[in-house]
Design a protein around this motif. Structure first.
Motif, PDB file in Angstrom:
ATOM      1  N   LYS A 261      22.702  10.677 -14.623  1.00 16.31           N
ATOM      2  CA  LYS A 261      22.897  10.085 -15.948  1.00 16.31           C
ATOM      3  C   LYS A 261      22.418   8.639 -15.944  1.00 16.31           C
ATOM      4  CE  LYS A 261      26.722   9.711 -19.297  1.00 16.31           C
ATOM      5  NZ  LYS A 261      26.483  10.733 -20.316  1.00 16.31           N
ATOM      6  N   GLY A 262      21.943   8.173 -17.092  1.00 14.31           N
ATOM      7  CA  GLY A 262      21.429   6.810 -17.204  1.00 14.31           C
ATOM      8  C   GLY A 262      22.516   5.754 -17.117  1.00 14.31           C
ATOM      9  N   ALA A 263      22.102   4.516 -17.057  1.00 15.55           N
ATOM     10  CA  ALA A 263      23.033   3.390 -16.955  1.00 15.55           C
ATOM     11  C   ALA A 263      23.575   3.041 -18.340  1.00 15.55           C
ATOM     12  CB  ALA A 263      22.309   2.177 -16.374  1.00 15.55           C
ATOM     13  N   PRO A 264      24.803   2.485 -18.400  1.00 11.90           N
ATOM     14  CA  PRO A 264      25.363   2.065 -19.693  1.00 11.90           C
ATOM     15  C   PRO A 264      24.516   0.957 -20.321  1.00 11.90           C
ATOM     16  CG  PRO A 264      27.070   2.137 -18.006  1.00 11.90           C
ATOM     17  CD  PRO A 264      25.756   2.321 -17.310  1.00 11.90           C
ATOM     18  N   VAL A 265      24.218   1.117 -21.633  1.00 13.99           N
ATOM     19  CA  VAL A 265      23.396   0.118 -22.320  1.00 13.99           C
ATOM     20  C   VAL A 265      24.120  -0.523 -23.496  1.00 13.99           C
ATOM     21  CG1 VAL A 265      21.181   1.085 -21.665  1.00 13.99           C
ATOM     22  CG2 VAL A 265      22.304   1.887 -23.737  1.00 13.99           C
ATOM     23  N   GLY A 266      25.234   0.038 -23.929  1.00  9.69           N
ATOM     24  CA  GLY A 266      25.937  -0.537 -25.081  1.00  9.69           C
ATOM     25  C   GLY A 266      27.195   0.230 -25.402  1.00  9.69           C
ATOM     26  N   TRP A 267      27.760  -0.088 -26.569  1.00  9.93           N
ATOM     27  CA  TRP A 267      29.025   0.514 -26.997  1.00  9.93           C
ATOM     28  C   TRP A 267      28.897   1.029 -28.419  1.00  9.93           C
ATOM     29  CZ3 TRP A 267      32.551   0.885 -23.228  1.00  9.93           C
ATOM     30  CH2 TRP A 267      32.385   0.047 -22.120  1.00  9.93           C
ATOM     31  N   CYS A 268      29.588   2.133 -28.705  1.00 15.82           N
ATOM     32  CA  CYS A 268      29.573   2.657 -30.063  1.00 15.82           C
ATOM     33  C   CYS A 268      30.989   3.084 -30.457  1.00 15.82           C
ATOM     34  CB  CYS A 268      28.600   3.821 -30.203  1.00 15.82           C
ATOM     35  SG  CYS A 268      29.182   5.358 -29.505  1.00 15.82           S
ATOM     36  N   ALA A 269      31.179   3.219 -31.764  1.00 17.98           N
ATOM     37  CA  ALA A 269      32.452   3.690 -32.317  1.00 17.98           C
ATOM     38  C   ALA A 269      32.192   5.014 -33.023  1.00 17.98           C
ATOM     39  CB  ALA A 269      33.003   2.672 -33.303  1.00 17.98           C
TER      40      ALA A 269
ATOM     41  N   PRO B 107      34.180  -0.450 -31.150  1.00 19.11           N
ATOM     42  CA  PRO B 107      33.257   0.302 -30.299  1.00 19.11           C
ATOM     43  C   PRO B 107      33.760   0.385 -28.856  1.00 19.11           C
ATOM     44  CG  PRO B 107      32.407  -1.888 -30.688  1.00 19.11           C
ATOM     45  CD  PRO B 107      33.670  -1.776 -31.491  1.00 19.11           C
ATOM     46  N   ASP B 108      34.448   1.478 -28.528  1.00 18.40           N
ATOM     47  CA  ASP B 108      35.015   1.637 -27.193  1.00 18.40           C
ATOM     48  C   ASP B 108      34.371   2.785 -26.423  1.00 18.40           C
ATOM     49  OD1 ASP B 108      35.984   3.653 -28.729  1.00 18.40           O
ATOM     50  OD2 ASP B 108      38.062   3.484 -28.059  1.00 18.40           O
ATOM     51  N   HIS B 109      33.329   3.383 -26.971  1.00 23.14           N
ATOM     52  CA  HIS B 109      32.662   4.526 -26.355  1.00 23.14           C
ATOM     53  C   HIS B 109      31.356   4.051 -25.708  1.00 23.14           C
ATOM     54  CE1 HIS B 109      32.250   9.045 -26.494  1.00 23.14           C
ATOM     55  NE2 HIS B 109      31.075   8.669 -26.037  1.00 23.14           N
ATOM     56  N   PRO B 110      31.195   4.173 -24.371  1.00 30.71           N
ATOM     57  CA  PRO B 110      29.970   3.685 -23.744  1.00 30.71           C
ATOM     58  C   PRO B 110      28.764   4.564 -24.087  1.00 30.71           C
ATOM     59  CG  PRO B 110      31.406   4.650 -22.103  1.00 30.71           C
ATOM     60  CD  PRO B 110      32.159   4.668 -23.387  1.00 30.71           C
TER      61      PRO B 110
ATOM     62  N   ALA C 190      33.184  -5.402 -27.783  1.00 26.13           N
ATOM     63  CA  ALA C 190      33.099  -4.552 -26.593  1.00 26.13           C
ATOM     64  C   ALA C 190      34.446  -4.591 -25.896  1.00 26.13           C
ATOM     65  CB  ALA C 190      31.999  -5.040 -25.660  1.00 26.13           C
ATOM     66  N   PRO C 191      34.830  -3.507 -25.237  1.00 33.08           N
ATOM     67  CA  PRO C 191      36.108  -3.526 -24.528  1.00 33.08           C
ATOM     68  C   PRO C 191      36.067  -4.456 -23.328  1.00 33.08           C
ATOM     69  CG  PRO C 191      35.084  -1.335 -24.454  1.00 33.08           C
ATOM     70  CD  PRO C 191      34.170  -2.236 -25.205  1.00 33.08           C
TER      71      PRO C 191
END
Length: 139
Positions: A87-95, A70-73, A3-4
């Motif tokens: 918009k919903g809350a951040p739950v993770g990261w993806c690439a 994975p730097d994309h929330p 994660a960043p």
């Protein structure tokens, strides 16, 4: 999990994955690699699961490079919540991954062991992949 450390904005727009990968499409560090052949998003959990599968198979030999980060929330609204109210809350990261992108590279193990390890890793990922070997390696 990857994660960043910090980012400029908490929430990003989704965007679209179009066209082939411009960067990271060749083997740069290792001798054999796992290359994506379709678009998709790899979560940090999927990236880590594939890495663990590879490392367990090659045991103590060789070196592995992870070529995606994975730097994309990713955001999500809670279950049983009505639509609207932002918009919903951040739950993770993806690439985000485009076709042609090299995901993992291995060096320092024999060809058959590396191929088997990359095959195990590919089963953990949501995108179709192929195994590519750098020219001049294993000769």
């Amino acid at each position: 999990m990857l994660a960043p450390k910090r980012i400029k904005f908490r929430k990003w727009q989704k965007g679209r994955l179009r066209g082939p990968a411009n960067r990271g499409a060749t083997i740069a560090f290792g001798e054999i690699g796992l290359k994506a052949v379709e678009h998709g998003k790899l979560s940090s959990q999927q990236i880590e699961a594939a890495r663990i599968a590879m490392m367990r198979h090659i045991r103590r030999g060789g070196k592995v490079w992870i070529r995606v980060f994975p730097d994309h929330p990713v955001t999500a609204k809670p279950l049983a919540t009505r639509q609207g109210s932002g918009k919903g809350a951040p739950v993770g990261w993806c690439a985000p991954v485009k076709p042609g992108r090299v995901l993992y590279e291995i060096k320092g193990v024999d060809l058959e062991l590396a191929k088997r390890a990359l095959t195990l890793a590919s089963h953990k990922l949501p995108v179709k992949t192929v195994i590519v070997v750098r020219e001049g390696a294993f000769e």
